[in-house]
Motif scaffolding. Sequence first.
Motif, PDB file in Angstrom:
ATOM      1  N   LEU A 178     -12.764 -21.484   4.392  1.00 39.87           N
ATOM      2  CA  LEU A 178     -13.477 -21.100   3.175  1.00 39.87           C
ATOM      3  C   LEU A 178     -12.494 -20.891   2.030  1.00 39.87           C
ATOM      4  O   LEU A 178     -12.685 -21.415   0.926  1.00 39.87           O
ATOM      5  N   GLN A 179     -11.428 -20.127   2.293  1.00 37.91           N
ATOM      6  CA  GLN A 179     -10.457 -19.835   1.244  1.00 37.91           C
ATOM      7  C   GLN A 179      -9.784 -21.107   0.744  1.00 37.91           C
ATOM      8  O   GLN A 179      -9.604 -21.301  -0.459  1.00 37.91           O
ATOM      9  N   THR A 180      -9.420 -21.985   1.683  1.00 38.99           N
ATOM     10  CA  THR A 180      -8.768 -23.246   1.310  1.00 38.99           C
ATOM     11  C   THR A 180      -9.673 -24.079   0.415  1.00 38.99           C
ATOM     12  O   THR A 180      -9.236 -24.617  -0.612  1.00 38.99           O
ATOM     13  N   SER A 181     -10.942 -24.181   0.799  1.00 39.21           N
ATOM     14  CA  SER A 181     -11.901 -24.975   0.031  1.00 39.21           C
ATOM     15  C   SER A 181     -12.125 -24.388  -1.357  1.00 39.21           C
ATOM     16  O   SER A 181     -12.136 -25.113  -2.359  1.00 39.21           O
ATOM     17  N   LEU A 182     -12.290 -23.078  -1.421  1.00 39.83           N
ATOM     18  CA  LEU A 182     -12.551 -22.435  -2.713  1.00 39.83           C
ATOM     19  C   LEU A 182     -11.336 -22.523  -3.631  1.00 39.83           C
ATOM     20  O   LEU A 182     -11.478 -22.701  -4.847  1.00 39.83           O
ATOM     21  N   ASP A 183     -10.145 -22.414  -3.067  1.00 42.65           N
ATOM     22  CA  ASP A 183      -8.933 -22.562  -3.871  1.00 42.65           C
ATOM     23  C   ASP A 183      -8.866 -23.951  -4.496  1.00 42.65           C
ATOM     24  O   ASP A 183      -8.463 -24.106  -5.656  1.00 42.65           O
ATOM     25  N   LYS A 184      -9.276 -24.962  -3.718  1.00 39.98           N
ATOM     26  CA  LYS A 184      -9.291 -26.338  -4.244  1.00 39.98           C
ATOM     27  C   LYS A 184     -10.287 -26.469  -5.396  1.00 39.98           C
ATOM     28  O   LYS A 184     -10.021 -27.158  -6.383  1.00 39.98           O
ATOM     29  N   VAL A 185     -11.439 -25.810  -5.252  1.00 41.63           N
ATOM     30  CA  VAL A 185     -12.453 -25.859  -6.313  1.00 41.63           C
ATOM     31  C   VAL A 185     -11.912 -25.219  -7.590  1.00 41.63           C
ATOM     32  O   VAL A 185     -12.053 -25.780  -8.682  1.00 41.63           O
ATOM     33  N   VAL A 186     -11.297 -24.052  -7.435  1.00 39.86           N
ATOM     34  CA  VAL A 186     -10.753 -23.362  -8.610  1.00 39.86           C
ATOM     35  C   VAL A 186      -9.680 -24.225  -9.273  1.00 39.86           C
ATOM     36  O   VAL A 186      -9.666 -24.397 -10.497  1.00 39.86           O
ATOM     37  N   GLU A 187      -8.784 -24.787  -8.452  1.00 35.52           N
ATOM     38  CA  GLU A 187      -7.725 -25.652  -8.985  1.00 35.52           C
ATOM     39  C   GLU A 187      -8.329 -26.837  -9.738  1.00 35.52           C
ATOM     40  O   GLU A 187      -7.895 -27.172 -10.846  1.00 35.52           O
ATOM     41  N   SER A 188      -9.344 -27.460  -9.157  1.00 36.16           N
ATOM     42  CA  SER A 188      -9.997 -28.609  -9.788  1.00 36.16           C
ATOM     43  C   SER A 188     -10.608 -28.233 -11.132  1.00 36.16           C
ATOM     44  O   SER A 188     -10.439 -28.948 -12.131  1.00 36.16           O
ATOM     45  N   CYS A 189     -11.309 -27.094 -11.172  1.00 30.13           N
ATOM     46  CA  CYS A 189     -11.982 -26.673 -12.406  1.00 30.13           C
ATOM     47  C   CYS A 189     -10.984 -26.310 -13.495  1.00 30.13           C
ATOM     48  O   CYS A 189     -11.144 -26.696 -14.664  1.00 30.13           O
ATOM     49  N   VAL A 190      -9.947 -25.560 -13.128  1.00 33.75           N
ATOM     50  CA  VAL A 190      -8.935 -25.149 -14.113  1.00 33.75           C
ATOM     51  C   VAL A 190      -8.278 -26.372 -14.736  1.00 33.75           C
ATOM     52  O   VAL A 190      -8.115 -26.452 -15.958  1.00 33.75           O
ATOM     53  N   ASN A 191      -7.920 -27.345 -13.914  1.00 34.68           N
ATOM     54  CA  ASN A 191      -7.237 -28.529 -14.439  1.00 34.68           C
ATOM     55  C   ASN A 191      -8.179 -29.483 -15.157  1.00 34.68           C
ATOM     56  O   ASN A 191      -7.758 -30.205 -16.058  1.00 34.68           O
ATOM     57  N   ALA A 192      -9.453 -29.468 -14.792  1.00 38.96           N
ATOM     58  CA  ALA A 192     -10.431 -30.299 -15.505  1.00 38.96           C
ATOM     59  C   ALA A 192     -10.631 -29.800 -16.929  1.00 38.96           C
ATOM     60  O   ALA A 192     -10.798 -30.591 -17.866  1.00 38.96           O
ATOM     61  N   VAL A 193     -10.605 -28.471 -17.122  1.00 38.67           N
ATOM     62  CA  VAL A 193     -10.811 -27.879 -18.448  1.00 38.67           C
ATOM     63  C   VAL A 193      -9.513 -27.830 -19.241  1.00 38.67           C
ATOM     64  O   VAL A 193      -9.490 -28.049 -20.443  1.00 38.67           O
ATOM     65  N   GLY A 194      -8.392 -27.560 -18.559  1.00 35.49           N
ATOM     66  CA  GLY A 194      -7.121 -27.366 -19.251  1.00 35.49           C
ATOM     67  C   GLY A 194      -6.929 -25.903 -19.613  1.00 35.49           C
ATOM     68  O   GLY A 194      -7.889 -25.128 -19.664  1.00 35.49           O
ATOM     69  N   VAL A 195      -5.665 -25.526 -19.866  1.00 32.80           N
ATOM     70  CA  VAL A 195      -5.329 -24.122 -20.074  1.00 32.80           C
ATOM     71  C   VAL A 195      -4.498 -23.954 -21.337  1.00 32.80           C
ATOM     72  O   VAL A 195      -3.515 -24.680 -21.543  1.00 32.80           O
ATOM     73  N   ASN A 196      -4.897 -23.011 -22.164  1.00 31.77           N
ATOM     74  CA  ASN A 196      -4.107 -22.650 -23.348  1.00 31.77           C
ATOM     75  C   ASN A 196      -2.912 -21.827 -22.874  1.00 31.77           C
ATOM     76  O   ASN A 196      -3.062 -20.673 -22.487  1.00 31.77           O
ATOM     77  N   ILE A 197      -1.740 -22.393 -22.893  1.00 30.51           N
ATOM     78  CA  ILE A 197      -0.560 -21.737 -22.326  1.00 30.51           C
ATOM     79  C   ILE A 197      -0.189 -20.458 -23.067  1.00 30.51           C
ATOM     80  O   ILE A 197       0.454 -19.575 -22.512  1.00 30.51           O
ATOM     81  N   ASN A 198      -0.631 -20.329 -24.314  1.00 29.33           N
ATOM     82  CA  ASN A 198      -0.255 -19.156 -25.112  1.00 29.33           C
ATOM     83  C   ASN A 198      -1.197 -17.964 -24.952  1.00 29.33           C
ATOM     84  O   ASN A 198      -0.903 -16.885 -25.449  1.00 29.33           O
ATOM     85  N   THR A 199      -2.320 -18.153 -24.265  1.00 29.03           N
ATOM     86  CA  THR A 199      -3.252 -17.034 -24.056  1.00 29.03           C
ATOM     87  C   THR A 199      -3.615 -16.832 -22.588  1.00 29.03           C
ATOM     88  O   THR A 199      -4.171 -15.795 -22.227  1.00 29.03           O
ATOM     89  N   ALA A 200      -3.290 -17.799 -21.738  1.00 33.08           N
ATOM     90  CA  ALA A 200      -3.721 -17.751 -20.332  1.00 33.08           C
ATOM     91  C   ALA A 200      -3.047 -16.620 -19.573  1.00 33.08           C
ATOM     92  O   ALA A 200      -1.892 -16.278 -19.817  1.00 33.08           O
TER      93      ALA A 200
END
Length: 707
Positions: A465-487
Motif C-alpha cells: 500500500l505504501q509503495t503504491s501510494l508513494d508512486k501516486v504522490v510522486e506522479s501527481c507532484v511531477n505532473a503538476v510541477g513544483v515552485n522551488i521558491n515556495t515548496a
Amino acid sequence: MQLISYLVKHTQLPQQSIQNTVELLEEDCTVPFISRYRKEKTGNLDEVQIGAIVQFKTQFEALEKRKKTILKSIEEQEALTHELQLKIDQAEDLITLEDIYLPFKKKRKTKAETAKKKGLEPLAKIIMAQNQENIDDVASHYLSSDVKNEEEALEGARHIIAEWLNERIAIRNQIRNQLERSALITTKVISTKKETEKAQKYRDYFDWSEALKRCPSHRFLAILRAEKEGIIRVKIEIDADDMLSKIEARILKSNNSCTHHIKLALTDAYKRLLFPSLSNELLKKVKEKADDDAIKVFSKNLKQLLLAAPLGEKRILAIDPGFRTGCKVVCLSAQGDLEHNETIYPHAPQNKSTEALKKISSLCDAYKIEAIAIGNGTASRETEQLVKRIHFKNPIEIFVVSEAGASIYSASKIARDEFPNYDVTVRGSVSIGRRLADPLAELVKIDAKSIGVGQYQHDVDQHNLQTSLDKVVESCVNAVGVNINTASVSLLSYVSGIGPKLAENIISYRNKNGAFKDRNEIKKVPRLGAKAFEQGAAFLRIKDPKNPLDDSAVHPESYSIVQKIAEDKGKALSELIGNKKELQSIDLKAYCTPSIGLPTLKDIIDELEKPGLDRREKAKVFTFNQHIKTITDLQEGQLLPGIVNNITNFGCFVDIGIKESGLIHVSNLADTFVKDVNAHVSLHEQIIVKVLEVDVARKRIQLKLHK
C-alpha cells in the motif's frame, strides 16, 4: 529465463522499448523523468507501462534471488542434478519453484521422517509399485525393536507415501485447479459473539457461503476482518470425495493388496498435508488479489484527491469548527503564511454568535481575505450557516474543506517544525486553509493512509500500500510541477531525483541565499549533482524568471532547440511563447536530432503554448441542502446535492452535509451494468442524489445517482 524475455511475456510491450527502459532504470532514472523526457528511447511508453516494467523487473529479481538460495540449499545436500537445475532455471513463478524445492526443503520432525528412520522406506516403495498380492506378508520382513507388528510397519509406510504424494507437482496442480474452479468460502458466526454490538456490522456473514472465485475483493476483505475480530469462523471447502477419486484415477495402476494402503495414504495426505497447504495458498493468492484491487481503488482516489481543484494564491481565513472548545480561526497570506490566529465561541454552550460574526467580519477586512475555508467536521454546517449571515464589504467565497488527516498532520513532526510556537489546533486550522489553496502541496505532508479515501486500507499489505501510494504522490507532484521558491520539504522530496535529503538541502540553500533566480542556480545546492539535476530540473519551476522556460516543463537540455526555433522565426523567446499561430506553423521534423524526436518536440510545442499552466481546474463553491441537518431529516425520494468523498469497488460514498455519508451502490450508479465506478463519478465531484432508503438504527443511507 532472461529478464527481457520475462518482461516481454508479462507486459506484452515491444522488446526494444523494454530493453531501453531497463537501461534507463539501471542508470537511476525515475519513472516520471523517463515517461516525460525519454520518449524516443522508450517508444513513447507512458507512466503506467513503465510502472509495469518496474513491477515485473522487481518480481523477476525476487524470483532469481530465491532460485540462488534454493540451488545453494540443494547443492549442500549433494542432491543437485543437471535435470533438477534445468527445472529450477526454467521456473517462471514462485509457486512452481517452491513445488520443485518441496522434497528438498528442510522439514521439522515429521511422521514420514520418523518412519524412514525405522527403515520403512523400502516397504513404501514396494507398496507404490503396486505389484504385491499380499503386502501384509511383505510387511512382516520390516519388523524390528522399533516396529512391533505388520500394521505398525504399514502405517509407517503410509506416512512416507503420504509425504511423497504431497510432493508430487502433478497432484498439487490438480488440487490447485479444482480449488480455483470450485472452492466455496463459508462463514459461521461464533455463537458467543452473535448478539454483541461489534458483531452487528458483520451480520451478513453470520451464515454465508459462495464460490470463492466470485467473491468480490471488498467482501473477501470484510470477511477476513470479521474473522480477525473473532466474530466468525471461515472455511474453504471443495468436494473432497470427488477430488480423491480424481487423484486415485491418476495414481492407481492395479487393484491388489497395495491399493487399500495407497488410498489410505492418499486420504491422509489430502486431509493432513495437501488440502490445508493448498487452501491456505489459495487464500493467500485471493488475499493478494483483493489487496491489489483495494490498493488500486485507494490509488485512484488519492490521485483524484491530490489533483483536486486548487483555489490558488488567495488570502484565506480558515476555520476549524467546534462546539464546546470553540472554532479555531487563522488568517493566511496568499503564500499560506500564518498571519493571525484566535478562537471564537459562536455555538453552544457559550453561544457568542454576535461576537463571532463581528470578529470574522473584522478579520476579513483587516487581512483582506478573499476566501473562507471551513473544516467539514463537528459543527461544520452550523459554522457555515453562521458565516453566510455576514455581509462582507468585498466578495468572499465560502468553501467547506475535508478535514481528513488534518489531526495527523497537526501532531506530526512536519507541523511542529513549521509551527513550533503554536498548538495542534492552530496547525490543524492552517492545514484546512492551505488545502483550499493547494490540496497537493498540503496533502503530501500527511501519510496517505490517513486521508481516508480507500476501502479496507488497514487490512491490506501495508508495504505494498505504501509503495503504491508513494508512486501516486510522486506522479501527481511531477505532473503538476513544483515552485522551488515556495515548496515545503515534503513537496520537494517527491520531485523526480530529489528525495528527502536533497529537499532539505534546497530549503537550507534557499533560506541562506534567498529565492532561486534561474534553474542553473539549482546546481549550486550542496550534494545536488548532475544526475539529480537531470532528473529533477524540469519539474522545478521558477516564477517570473529571466528565461521564461524556467517556469515551464521544457527540460533545460532542450533549451537550445527552443532558442534555435525562435531564431529561425526571427522572434525573441518571449514573443514565441504563447503564440499559438507561430508555434503551430513550425516544421518539427527540421529540428529532430539523434536524441530528440517528434514526441519530445510535440511536448515542447504544447508546453510553449501554455507554459507553466496548472493542469488542475479551479476550486468551485458548493452548497448543501440547508434543511438537512441530521439523518432523521432524510426522507425517501428526496433529491439532494452532494459531494463524492470516497470511491470503492462496490460504489461510492457521498457527503450530503450531515455526519453520515450515504452510499450509492454500484447498481444504483446507472441503469446499465457498471464495470468501473470511476467511469461514472470522480472524487470530490459535485452531484445530485436521490434518497432510496434510510436506516437510522444502523446509520446507513442508500442513494441513487440522479442524472
